[in-house]
Design a protein around this motif. Structure first.
Motif, PDB file in Angstrom:
ATOM      1  N   THR A   1       0.833  -1.213   0.000  1.00 27.21           N
ATOM      2  CA  THR A   1       0.000   0.000   0.000  1.00 27.21           C
ATOM      3  C   THR A   1       0.859   1.251   0.000  1.00 27.21           C
ATOM      4  O   THR A   1       0.582   2.217  -0.726  1.00 27.21           O
ATOM      5  CB  THR A   1      -0.936   0.003   1.225  1.00 27.21           C
ATOM      6  OG1 THR A   1      -1.807  -1.126   1.148  1.00 27.21           O
ATOM      7  CG2 THR A   1      -1.766   1.282   1.277  1.00 27.21           C
ATOM      8  N   LEU A   2       1.905   1.247   0.801  1.00 31.89           N
ATOM      9  CA  LEU A   2       2.784   2.408   0.860  1.00 31.89           C
ATOM     10  C   LEU A   2       3.450   2.656  -0.492  1.00 31.89           C
ATOM     11  O   LEU A   2       3.541   3.807  -0.946  1.00 31.89           O
ATOM     12  CB  LEU A   2       3.843   2.225   1.944  1.00 31.89           C
ATOM     13  CG  LEU A   2       4.849   3.367   2.100  1.00 31.89           C
ATOM     14  CD1 LEU A   2       4.137   4.681   2.414  1.00 31.89           C
ATOM     15  CD2 LEU A   2       5.869   3.037   3.187  1.00 31.89           C
ATOM     16  N   VAL A   3       3.894   1.600  -1.141  1.00 36.12           N
ATOM     17  CA  VAL A   3       4.505   1.752  -2.466  1.00 36.12           C
ATOM     18  C   VAL A   3       3.520   2.401  -3.432  1.00 36.12           C
ATOM     19  O   VAL A   3       3.866   3.328  -4.179  1.00 36.12           O
ATOM     20  CB  VAL A   3       4.976   0.383  -2.999  1.00 36.12           C
ATOM     21  CG1 VAL A   3       5.291   0.467  -4.494  1.00 36.12           C
ATOM     22  CG2 VAL A   3       6.194  -0.099  -2.239  1.00 36.12           C
ATOM     23  N   ASP A   4       2.274   1.963  -3.414  1.00 35.57           N
ATOM     24  CA  ASP A   4       1.254   2.542  -4.292  1.00 35.57           C
ATOM     25  C   ASP A   4       1.019   4.021  -3.986  1.00 35.57           C
ATOM     26  O   ASP A   4       0.792   4.826  -4.891  1.00 35.57           O
ATOM     27  CB  ASP A   4      -0.066   1.771  -4.149  1.00 35.57           C
ATOM     28  CG  ASP A   4       0.006   0.369  -4.737  1.00 35.57           C
ATOM     29  OD1 ASP A   4       0.898   0.137  -5.577  1.00 35.57           O
ATOM     30  OD2 ASP A   4      -0.809  -0.483  -4.338  1.00 35.57           O
ATOM     31  N   GLN A   5       1.089   4.374  -2.701  1.00 37.45           N
ATOM     32  CA  GLN A   5       0.825   5.751  -2.291  1.00 37.45           C
ATOM     33  C   GLN A   5       1.939   6.714  -2.674  1.00 37.45           C
ATOM     34  O   GLN A   5       1.675   7.857  -3.051  1.00 37.45           O
ATOM     35  CB  GLN A   5       0.603   5.810  -0.777  1.00 37.45           C
ATOM     36  CG  GLN A   5      -0.692   5.171  -0.303  1.00 37.45           C
ATOM     37  CD  GLN A   5      -0.789   5.131   1.210  1.00 37.45           C
ATOM     38  OE1 GLN A   5       0.202   5.331   1.919  1.00 37.45           O
ATOM     39  NE2 GLN A   5      -1.983   4.868   1.724  1.00 37.45           N
ATOM     40  N   ILE A   6       3.173   6.284  -2.566  1.00 37.78           N
ATOM     41  CA  ILE A   6       4.288   7.216  -2.745  1.00 37.78           C
ATOM     42  C   ILE A   6       4.899   7.184  -4.141  1.00 37.78           C
ATOM     43  O   ILE A   6       5.674   8.086  -4.478  1.00 37.78           O
ATOM     44  CB  ILE A   6       5.401   6.948  -1.705  1.00 37.78           C
ATOM     45  CG1 ILE A   6       5.985   5.543  -1.906  1.00 37.78           C
ATOM     46  CG2 ILE A   6       4.881   7.124  -0.289  1.00 37.78           C
ATOM     47  CD1 ILE A   6       7.173   5.269  -1.016  1.00 37.78           C
ATOM     48  N   ARG A   7       4.535   6.207  -4.931  1.00 32.77           N
ATOM     49  CA  ARG A   7       5.157   6.073  -6.251  1.00 32.77           C
ATOM     50  C   ARG A   7       5.005   7.355  -7.079  1.00 32.77           C
ATOM     51  O   ARG A   7       5.919   7.769  -7.795  1.00 32.77           O
ATOM     52  CB  ARG A   7       4.534   4.893  -6.994  1.00 32.77           C
ATOM     53  CG  ARG A   7       5.372   4.385  -8.153  1.00 32.77           C
ATOM     54  CD  ARG A   7       4.614   3.333  -8.930  1.00 32.77           C
ATOM     55  NE  ARG A   7       4.240   2.193  -8.132  1.00 32.77           N
ATOM     56  CZ  ARG A   7       5.022   1.140  -7.933  1.00 32.77           C
ATOM     57  NH1 ARG A   7       6.237   1.120  -8.450  1.00 32.77           N
ATOM     58  NH2 ARG A   7       4.600   0.118  -7.215  1.00 32.77           N
ATOM     59  N   LYS A   8       3.834   7.999  -6.946  1.00 31.95           N
ATOM     60  CA  LYS A   8       3.579   9.197  -7.753  1.00 31.95           C
ATOM     61  C   LYS A   8       4.304  10.425  -7.211  1.00 31.95           C
ATOM     62  O   LYS A   8       4.517  11.400  -7.938  1.00 31.95           O
ATOM     63  CB  LYS A   8       2.072   9.470  -7.806  1.00 31.95           C
ATOM     64  CG  LYS A   8       1.441   9.806  -6.467  1.00 31.95           C
ATOM     65  CD  LYS A   8      -0.052  10.031  -6.607  1.00 31.95           C
ATOM     66  CE  LYS A   8      -0.705  10.414  -5.275  1.00 31.95           C
ATOM     67  NZ  LYS A   8      -0.548   9.370  -4.261  1.00 31.95           N
ATOM     68  N   ASP A   9       4.672  10.403  -5.925  1.00 34.11           N
ATOM     69  CA  ASP A   9       5.306  11.571  -5.307  1.00 34.11           C
ATOM     70  C   ASP A   9       6.805  11.635  -5.563  1.00 34.11           C
ATOM     71  O   ASP A   9       7.365  12.731  -5.686  1.00 34.11           O
ATOM     72  CB  ASP A   9       5.048  11.573  -3.796  1.00 34.11           C
ATOM     73  CG  ASP A   9       3.578  11.704  -3.459  1.00 34.11           C
ATOM     74  OD1 ASP A   9       2.874  12.426  -4.187  1.00 34.11           O
ATOM     75  OD2 ASP A   9       3.134  11.076  -2.477  1.00 34.11           O
ATOM     76  N   PHE A  10       7.450  10.473  -5.614  1.00 33.25           N
ATOM     77  CA  PHE A  10       8.899  10.431  -5.771  1.00 33.25           C
ATOM     78  C   PHE A  10       9.236   9.412  -6.860  1.00 33.25           C
ATOM     79  O   PHE A  10       9.006   8.218  -6.683  1.00 33.25           O
ATOM     80  CB  PHE A  10       9.578  10.043  -4.453  1.00 33.25           C
ATOM     81  CG  PHE A  10       9.125  10.892  -3.287  1.00 33.25           C
ATOM     82  CD1 PHE A  10       9.584  12.187  -3.149  1.00 33.25           C
ATOM     83  CD2 PHE A  10       8.209  10.390  -2.377  1.00 33.25           C
ATOM     84  CE1 PHE A  10       9.151  12.969  -2.091  1.00 33.25           C
ATOM     85  CE2 PHE A  10       7.770  11.167  -1.326  1.00 33.25           C
ATOM     86  CZ  PHE A  10       8.242  12.468  -1.181  1.00 33.25           C
ATOM     87  N   PRO A  11       9.754   9.870  -7.994  1.00 35.51           N
ATOM     88  CA  PRO A  11      10.003   8.977  -9.140  1.00 35.51           C
ATOM     89  C   PRO A  11      11.222   8.090  -8.933  1.00 35.51           C
ATOM     90  O   PRO A  11      12.283   8.287  -9.496  1.00 35.51           O
ATOM     91  CB  PRO A  11      10.209   9.968 -10.285  1.00 35.51           C
ATOM     92  CG  PRO A  11      10.756  11.199  -9.623  1.00 35.51           C
ATOM     93  CD  PRO A  11      10.097  11.269  -8.277  1.00 35.51           C
ATOM     94  N   VAL A  12      11.040   7.100  -8.070  1.00 30.30           N
ATOM     95  CA  VAL A  12      12.095   6.147  -7.734  1.00 30.30           C
ATOM     96  C   VAL A  12      11.528   4.751  -7.961  1.00 30.30           C
ATOM     97  O   VAL A  12      10.315   4.541  -7.860  1.00 30.30           O
ATOM     98  CB  VAL A  12      12.517   6.314  -6.248  1.00 30.30           C
ATOM     99  CG1 VAL A  12      13.548   5.276  -5.837  1.00 30.30           C
ATOM    100  CG2 VAL A  12      13.062   7.715  -6.012  1.00 30.30           C
ATOM    101  N   HIS A  13      12.393   3.780  -8.251  1.00 29.16           N
ATOM    102  CA  HIS A  13      11.917   2.395  -8.357  1.00 29.16           C
ATOM    103  C   HIS A  13      11.715   1.828  -6.960  1.00 29.16           C
ATOM    104  O   HIS A  13      12.622   1.855  -6.129  1.00 29.16           O
ATOM    105  CB  HIS A  13      12.924   1.533  -9.115  1.00 29.16           C
ATOM    106  CG  HIS A  13      12.516   0.098  -9.205  1.00 29.16           C
ATOM    107  ND1 HIS A  13      11.524  -0.354 -10.048  1.00 29.16           N
ATOM    108  CD2 HIS A  13      12.953  -0.992  -8.520  1.00 29.16           C
ATOM    109  CE1 HIS A  13      11.370  -1.648  -9.895  1.00 29.16           C
ATOM    110  NE2 HIS A  13      12.221  -2.071  -8.971  1.00 29.16           N
ATOM    111  N   TYR A  14      10.511   1.318  -6.684  1.00 28.66           N
ATOM    112  CA  TYR A  14      10.172   0.786  -5.365  1.00 28.66           C
ATOM    113  C   TYR A  14       9.906  -0.710  -5.439  1.00 28.66           C
ATOM    114  O   TYR A  14       9.387  -1.227  -6.432  1.00 28.66           O
ATOM    115  CB  TYR A  14       8.911   1.460  -4.814  1.00 28.66           C
ATOM    116  CG  TYR A  14       9.050   2.931  -4.555  1.00 28.66           C
ATOM    117  CD1 TYR A  14       9.567   3.409  -3.354  1.00 28.66           C
ATOM    118  CD2 TYR A  14       8.659   3.860  -5.511  1.00 28.66           C
ATOM    119  CE1 TYR A  14       9.695   4.766  -3.116  1.00 28.66           C
ATOM    120  CE2 TYR A  14       8.781   5.221  -5.282  1.00 28.66           C
ATOM    121  CZ  TYR A  14       9.298   5.663  -4.085  1.00 28.66           C
ATOM    122  OH  TYR A  14       9.431   7.010  -3.853  1.00 28.66           O
ATOM    123  N   ASP A  15      10.238  -1.388  -4.334  1.00 24.82           N
ATOM    124  CA  ASP A  15       9.871  -2.789  -4.155  1.00 24.82           C
ATOM    125  C   ASP A  15       9.304  -2.973  -2.757  1.00 24.82           C
ATOM    126  O   ASP A  15       9.936  -2.565  -1.772  1.00 24.82           O
ATOM    127  CB  ASP A  15      11.092  -3.715  -4.303  1.00 24.82           C
ATOM    128  CG  ASP A  15      11.476  -3.934  -5.747  1.00 24.82           C
ATOM    129  OD1 ASP A  15      10.578  -4.042  -6.593  1.00 24.82           O
ATOM    130  OD2 ASP A  15      12.693  -3.987  -6.026  1.00 24.82           O
TER     131      ASP A  15
END
Length: 329
Positions: free
Chosen positions: A171-185
């Protein structure tokens, strides 16, 4: 003429008024003042409450900015079962000359913001300049601002997030993906921890969330979740081979489980084996000594962070006509 009202600022107001990059700069000023003895900031009062909860009271006074604040925090572990936040908090701001209250500020978001900003400051001063990857333990309210702070001071390319409840990490990855253009896992274990240049622990764990042999040379670690002697996110063994910085020596010697355990085990000689981040910010000590050195910033949170942010928020709220005016008469 003095204002005849108290400004009430919500989390929404704070997000409009104080970006993370500015909050990091405020932490530089605040911690420098703390370590220079320019503020009065006693160790917080911690009262046990119902259902293993806590009530925390954090006063501070700064003659430098002519202000006093006190933050009241409640921690209720069973709130997760009630779909309520773990922490509720409020910050009251006063003029020091008159004792007049001038602001009442949402303490939940301010706590997350200034805690993230403290890690941002420590990361800026201690992490390698070429740091590109981070690993975050915990996916609660603190994790989001930890990520925001890291992205404010380093050009990160990859961030892994672990939480004991995997769905929270997703859920956190989905929330922040748009705010900071970094690759998340979102990850289910810490198997790739050794790839991280920066590690942040934002949990209430009572035992270390990783082992010392998972940390590679040159890593920087921010430990911001534990704040009682019973809590311990970072393995004390790592402190024996790291350059260690804290927010305040007295507070960490009284409240940080990792520090207390390391001193009791002889892994850290005493409080003088640690440096305050404000000493580094103020140019009184040196930071990272080489690219292979492990650095650690341990914070239990200090009221000076709330005060210096609150004063800036109050001044900006007046300037931009934000917040609710509460009449005092």
């Amino acid at each position: 003429m003095k204002n005849d009202f108290i400004i009430y600022l919500t989390a929404s107001d704070l997000k409009k008024l104080l970006p993370m990059s500015e909050a990091v700069r405020i932490m530089h000023t605040a911690f420098s003042a703390l370590s220079a003895g320019k503020v009065t900031s006693p160790v917080r009062l911690n009262i046990p409450t119902a259902n293993d909860g806590q009530a925390l009271f954090m006063p501070v006074y700064s003659p430098e900015i002519h202000a006093i604040s006190i933050k009241t925090v409640t921690v209720s572990p069973e709130n997760s079962q009630k779909n309520l936040p773990l922490i509720h908090a409020m910050v009251s701001l006063f003029e020091s000359e008159t004792g007049r209250q001038i602001a009442l500020i949402d303490g939940e978001y301010l706590t997350a913001l200034r805690t993230g900003a403290a890690s941002g400051l420590a990361t800026d001063l201690l992490a390698r300049n070429d740091a590109k990857s981070a690993f975050i333990f915990g996916a609660g309210a603190q994790a989001k601002t930890q990520i925001a702070a890291l992205c404010a001071v380093r050009d990160l390319q990859h961030i892994s997030i672990f939480d004991q409840t995997f769905a929270k990490a997703e859920t956190l990855v989905d929330q922040i993906r748009k705010d900071f253009p970094v690759h998340y896992d979102a990850v289910k274990d810490s198997a790739n921890l050794a790839n991280a240049d920066i590690v942040c622990t934002a949990t209430t764990a009572k035992s270390p969330v990783f082992s010392a042999d998972q940390i590679r040379p040159g890593t920087h670690i921010n430990g911001i979740g534990s704040y009682t002697p019973e809590m311990c996110e970072i393995p004390p063994e790592i402190l024996a081979k790291a350059r260690v910085f804290v927010d305040q020596r007295n507070a960490c010697m009284a409240e940080a489980g990792e520090i207390i355990s390391a001193v009791n085990a002889g892994l850290l000689k005493d409080a003088n084996a640690m440096h305050e981040i404000g000493e580094l910010a103020g140019g009184k000590t040196t930071g990272r000594e080489n690219e292979q050195q492990i650095t650690v910033f341990k914070s239990v949170g200090n009221a000076v962070q709330d005060l210096y942010c609150a004063q800036v928020l109050y001044e900006k709220a007046l300037q931009h006509n934000l917040g609710m005016r509460l009449p005092v008469n």
